[in-house]
Design a protein around this motif. Sequence first.
Motif, PDB file in Angstrom:
ATOM      1  N   LEU A 183       5.738 -21.959 -31.950  1.00  0.00           N
ATOM      2  CA  LEU A 183       6.226 -21.177 -30.817  1.00  0.00           C
ATOM      3  C   LEU A 183       6.321 -19.681 -31.140  1.00  0.00           C
ATOM      4  N   GLY A 184       6.028 -19.327 -32.368  1.00  0.00           N
ATOM      5  CA  GLY A 184       6.002 -17.920 -32.750  1.00  0.00           C
ATOM      6  C   GLY A 184       4.629 -17.320 -32.501  1.00  0.00           C
ATOM      7  N   ASN A 185       4.368 -16.194 -33.128  1.00  0.00           N
ATOM      8  CA  ASN A 185       3.088 -15.515 -33.005  1.00  0.00           C
ATOM      9  C   ASN A 185       1.969 -16.400 -33.573  1.00  0.00           C
ATOM     10  N   LEU A 186       0.948 -16.656 -32.776  1.00  0.00           N
ATOM     11  CA  LEU A 186      -0.132 -17.534 -33.224  1.00  0.00           C
ATOM     12  C   LEU A 186      -1.218 -16.807 -34.019  1.00  0.00           C
ATOM     13  N   ASP A 187      -1.174 -15.493 -34.071  1.00  0.00           N
ATOM     14  CA  ASP A 187      -2.199 -14.755 -34.819  1.00  0.00           C
ATOM     15  C   ASP A 187      -2.232 -15.155 -36.302  1.00  0.00           C
ATOM     16  N   PRO A 188      -1.057 -15.267 -36.976  1.00  0.00           N
ATOM     17  CA  PRO A 188      -1.088 -15.721 -38.373  1.00  0.00           C
ATOM     18  C   PRO A 188      -1.639 -17.140 -38.531  1.00  0.00           C
ATOM     19  N   VAL A 189      -1.425 -17.980 -37.528  1.00  0.00           N
ATOM     20  CA  VAL A 189      -1.967 -19.345 -37.567  1.00  0.00           C
ATOM     21  C   VAL A 189      -3.487 -19.288 -37.492  1.00  0.00           C
ATOM     22  N   GLU A 190      -3.990 -18.464 -36.589  1.00  0.00           N
ATOM     23  CA  GLU A 190      -5.443 -18.317 -36.468  1.00  0.00           C
ATOM     24  C   GLU A 190      -6.038 -17.767 -37.759  1.00  0.00           C
ATOM     25  N   ALA A 191      -5.373 -16.774 -38.359  1.00  0.00           N
ATOM     26  CA  ALA A 191      -5.863 -16.188 -39.613  1.00  0.00           C
ATOM     27  C   ALA A 191      -5.887 -17.227 -40.730  1.00  0.00           C
ATOM     28  N   ALA A 192      -4.834 -18.061 -40.801  1.00  0.00           N
ATOM     29  CA  ALA A 192      -4.762 -19.087 -41.850  1.00  0.00           C
ATOM     30  C   ALA A 192      -5.846 -20.136 -41.663  1.00  0.00           C
ATOM     31  N   LEU A 193      -6.078 -20.562 -40.423  1.00  0.00           N
ATOM     32  CA  LEU A 193      -7.109 -21.563 -40.164  1.00  0.00           C
ATOM     33  C   LEU A 193      -8.501 -21.008 -40.452  1.00  0.00           C
ATOM     34  N   THR A 194      -8.717 -19.742 -40.106  1.00  0.00           N
ATOM     35  CA  THR A 194     -10.013 -19.117 -40.374  1.00  0.00           C
ATOM     36  C   THR A 194     -10.270 -19.036 -41.873  1.00  0.00           C
ATOM     37  N   LYS A 195      -9.246 -18.641 -42.622  1.00  0.00           N
ATOM     38  CA  LYS A 195      -9.389 -18.568 -44.078  1.00  0.00           C
ATOM     39  C   LYS A 195      -9.638 -19.953 -44.662  1.00  0.00           C
ATOM     40  N   ALA A 196      -8.931 -20.940 -44.137  1.00  0.00           N
ATOM     41  CA  ALA A 196      -9.124 -22.307 -44.616  1.00  0.00           C
ATOM     42  C   ALA A 196     -10.551 -22.780 -44.347  1.00  0.00           C
ATOM     43  N   ALA A 197     -11.032 -22.508 -43.136  1.00  0.00           N
ATOM     44  CA  ALA A 197     -12.382 -22.940 -42.780  1.00  0.00           C
ATOM     45  C   ALA A 197     -13.421 -22.264 -43.661  1.00  0.00           C
ATOM     46  N   ASP A 198     -13.213 -20.999 -43.973  1.00  0.00           N
ATOM     47  CA  ASP A 198     -14.141 -20.277 -44.847  1.00  0.00           C
ATOM     48  C   ASP A 198     -14.236 -20.905 -46.231  1.00  0.00           C
ATOM     49  N   ARG A 199     -13.176 -21.584 -46.654  1.00  0.00           N
ATOM     50  CA  ARG A 199     -13.153 -22.233 -47.969  1.00  0.00           C
ATOM     51  C   ARG A 199     -13.469 -23.725 -47.882  1.00  0.00           C
ATOM     52  N   GLY A 200     -13.874 -24.157 -46.707  1.00  0.00           N
ATOM     53  CA  GLY A 200     -14.224 -25.562 -46.551  1.00  0.00           C
ATOM     54  C   GLY A 200     -13.032 -26.489 -46.470  1.00  0.00           C
ATOM     55  N   VAL A 201     -11.855 -25.931 -46.168  1.00  0.00           N
ATOM     56  CA  VAL A 201     -10.637 -26.746 -46.060  1.00  0.00           C
ATOM     57  C   VAL A 201     -10.527 -27.304 -44.642  1.00  0.00           C
ATOM     58  N   ARG A 202     -10.332 -28.588 -44.539  1.00  0.00           N
ATOM     59  CA  ARG A 202     -10.140 -29.242 -43.243  1.00  0.00           C
ATOM     60  C   ARG A 202      -8.754 -29.892 -43.239  1.00  0.00           C
ATOM     61  N   GLY A 203      -8.201 -30.052 -42.041  1.00  0.00           N
ATOM     62  CA  GLY A 203      -6.876 -30.645 -42.005  1.00  0.00           C
ATOM     63  C   GLY A 203      -6.382 -30.921 -40.602  1.00  0.00           C
ATOM     64  N   VAL A 204      -5.046 -30.984 -40.483  1.00  0.00           N
ATOM     65  CA  VAL A 204      -4.416 -31.312 -39.206  1.00  0.00           C
ATOM     66  C   VAL A 204      -3.319 -30.298 -38.885  1.00  0.00           C
ATOM     67  N   LEU A 205      -3.223 -29.976 -37.614  1.00  0.00           N
ATOM     68  CA  LEU A 205      -2.101 -29.196 -37.079  1.00  0.00           C
ATOM     69  C   LEU A 205      -1.212 -30.166 -36.317  1.00  0.00           C
ATOM     70  N   VAL A 206       0.060 -30.233 -36.665  1.00  0.00           N
ATOM     71  CA  VAL A 206       1.006 -31.089 -35.943  1.00  0.00           C
ATOM     72  C   VAL A 206       2.059 -30.189 -35.317  1.00  0.00           C
ATOM     73  N   GLN A 207       2.024 -30.111 -33.992  1.00  0.00           N
ATOM     74  CA  GLN A 207       3.014 -29.312 -33.261  1.00  0.00           C
ATOM     75  C   GLN A 207       4.169 -30.228 -32.870  1.00  0.00           C
ATOM     76  N   VAL A 208       5.360 -29.914 -33.365  1.00  0.00           N
ATOM     77  CA  VAL A 208       6.542 -30.733 -33.094  1.00  0.00           C
ATOM     78  C   VAL A 208       7.404 -30.012 -32.058  1.00  0.00           C
TER      79      VAL A 208
END
Length: 292
Positions: A183-208
């Motif tokens: 529920l906070g700023n999603l820009d850091p989330v997008e940056a983290a996912l982009t960095k993860a994807a660049d390194r071949g990291v895959r995973g799950v986002l769980v919004q509670v």
Amino acid sequence: MSDRITLLRRDAQEEASRFPALLARAEHLAGTVLLGDHGRRRSGVGDDFWQYRPLRAGDSVRSIDWRRSARGDDQYVREREWQIAQSVLLWVDTGASMRFSSGKDLPSKGDRARLVALAAAVLLIRGGERVGFTGWSLPPRGGDVQILRLAEALATDGAEDYSEPEARGMIPHARAMFVSDFLGNLDPVEAALTKAADRGVRGVLVQVLDPTEETFPFKGRTIFESVGGSVSHETLKAGDLRTRYLERLAERKARLAHLSRLTGWQYLCHHTSDSAQNALLWVYRAMDGGHG
């Protein structure tokens, strides 16, 4: 001075009492999920037989299984099941917003996030994986001692209203699990996912989310205040805000789902009124299905 020491001691005791209770609940929750064998069903380095396949160009003569090949005219290679433990990285939101609960019969968002994340870690570690946190505070390791370290670290709350995903220390080709209300700023989330994807990291986002955050049942005079107390808003007609609020929440959830698709992750919105077991089962299947 003595009062301050008393308060510090009380807070420390509360934190210490939370982590064994959390661990016990996580162990119990993990035990309710019927997983069967945790085979990866991929060929690679390991001791367990998986399948025979025909000899291909590039295979060495030493890889031929002569006993199986003697049954016919073709030559076969004996493949073994893939058993290399991979790293799984966790980020669990500890911000003040996660301490929200709309009722005494519901867990807080943070409690549910910790429970599902730790139970998933228990299952993964028991299945031979290495689990740790993003960043460098707790690198991925296996074993029961690591489960204890994870439980202890997860028992600590953050001071800020909304915390941001830790994107440092992303191990190439690892898997990851981010759990938050987002529920906070999603820009850091997008940056983290982009960095993860660049390194071949895959995973799950769980919004509670708490169920009231989905329905917005407020009417008349209402004071909205963040759990951390840094934001406060009073309105005389809360019902007039409902449509706009629900539209913005839907846009936020759609953005999270879109980001997940773009980066090869999977997205789940989980409510604290729903079964923690269902959330854990979804997470485990998504993590195992996205393996490698």
